[in-house]
Design a protein around this motif. Structure first.
Motif, PDB file in Angstrom:
ATOM      1  N   MET A  91      26.180  21.831  24.657  1.00  0.00           N
ATOM      2  CA  MET A  91      24.852  21.599  25.146  1.00  0.00           C
ATOM      3  C   MET A  91      24.589  20.379  25.303  1.00  0.00           C
ATOM      4  O   MET A  91      24.801  19.408  24.546  1.00  0.00           O
ATOM      5  CB  MET A  91      23.913  22.434  24.637  1.00  0.00           C
ATOM      6  CG  MET A  91      23.801  22.042  23.021  1.00  0.00           C
ATOM      7  SD  MET A  91      22.700  23.154  22.227  1.00  0.00           S
ATOM      8  CE  MET A  91      20.987  22.578  22.875  1.00  0.00           C
ATOM      9  N   HIS A 133      18.595  22.320  30.148  1.00  0.00           N
ATOM     10  CA  HIS A 133      20.176  22.186  29.911  1.00  0.00           C
ATOM     11  C   HIS A 133      20.523  21.312  31.176  1.00  0.00           C
ATOM     12  O   HIS A 133      20.333  21.451  32.221  1.00  0.00           O
ATOM     13  CB  HIS A 133      20.740  23.538  29.847  1.00  0.00           C
ATOM     14  CG  HIS A 133      20.405  24.111  28.807  1.00  0.00           C
ATOM     15  ND1 HIS A 133      21.052  24.029  27.368  1.00  0.00           N
ATOM     16  CD2 HIS A 133      19.504  25.066  28.389  1.00  0.00           C
ATOM     17  CE1 HIS A 133      20.471  24.629  26.532  1.00  0.00           C
ATOM     18  NE2 HIS A 133      19.684  25.391  26.906  1.00  0.00           N
ATOM     19  N   VAL A 137      24.220  27.054  31.025  1.00  0.00           N
ATOM     20  CA  VAL A 137      23.567  27.466  29.947  1.00  0.00           C
ATOM     21  C   VAL A 137      24.322  28.464  29.084  1.00  0.00           C
ATOM     22  O   VAL A 137      24.226  28.674  27.758  1.00  0.00           O
ATOM     23  CB  VAL A 137      22.153  28.085  30.008  1.00  0.00           C
ATOM     24  CG1 VAL A 137      22.178  29.371  30.940  1.00  0.00           C
ATOM     25  CG2 VAL A 137      21.388  28.194  29.081  1.00  0.00           C
ATOM     26  N   ALA A 140      25.753  27.259  25.872  1.00  0.00           N
ATOM     27  CA  ALA A 140      25.224  26.703  24.762  1.00  0.00           C
ATOM     28  C   ALA A 140      24.860  27.723  23.719  1.00  0.00           C
ATOM     29  O   ALA A 140      24.324  27.358  22.274  1.00  0.00           O
ATOM     30  CB  ALA A 140      23.721  26.510  25.306  1.00  0.00           C
TER      31      ALA A 140
END
Length: 165
Positions: A91, A133, A137, A140
């Motif tokens: 991330m 982000h 995503v 993550a």
């Protein structure tokens, strides 16, 4: 007599020092390159999350450098990753900036500890934290990422993670 006691004391201190600096955690040296749409990703937090739960299994993490390379550390700061199977999360969020809209941004953190300290500092000084982000995503969370790593030792492991939309 005095010298033999002094020498014995110094030898004991040296052996004690060497014994205290060895980590009981056995890790494998790991280097990973992170790319997004073919370009190196700088300042991303890469975390190796163990698939199997247990006291021997530990996560490892690190921040990518300008070349998109990360060399993760296992807490308490041991270089490498404990052998095992991992879901890998990646991330990246914008840099933590000042409280005003024209305030300069802080330099990107170089490690997980720096990122954590910056986050705690932001809470204490009412700084704004932009948590959007900058990468897809799905990478993550260990529940949604499709990135995995099988770390076996003792040979060093070089990985490449190509992130796509």
């Amino acid at each position: 007599m005095k010298y033999s006691i002094l020498i014995s004391g110094l030898v004991f201190c040296f052996v004690f020092y060497l014994g205290c600096n060895k980590s009981p955690i056995k890790t494998v040296p790991v280097s990973a390159t992170v790319q997004y749409n073919g370009a190196a990703v700088e300042g991303a937090l890469v975390t190796f999350n163990p698939i199997d739960k247990g006291p021997e299994n530990r996560s490892a993490s690190g921040m990518t450098d300008a070349s998109g390379i990360v060399k993760p550390l296992t807490p308490p700061g041991v270089k490498g990753v404990v052998p095992g199977k991992y879901k890998v999360t990646i991330m990246k969020t914008p840099t933590i900036g000042g409280s005003g809209k024209d305030a300069p941004a802080a330099p990107p953190p170089q490690s997980y500890d720096e990122a954590l300290a910056a986050s705690q500092n932001a809470k204490q000084t009412n700084m704004k934290v932009d948590a959007r982000h900058q990468l897809p995503v799905k990478y993550a969370s260990s529940k949604t990422t499709d990135l995995e790593a099988d770390v076996v030792g003792p040979k060093a492991l070089d990985l490449t993670f190509e992130l796509k939309d």
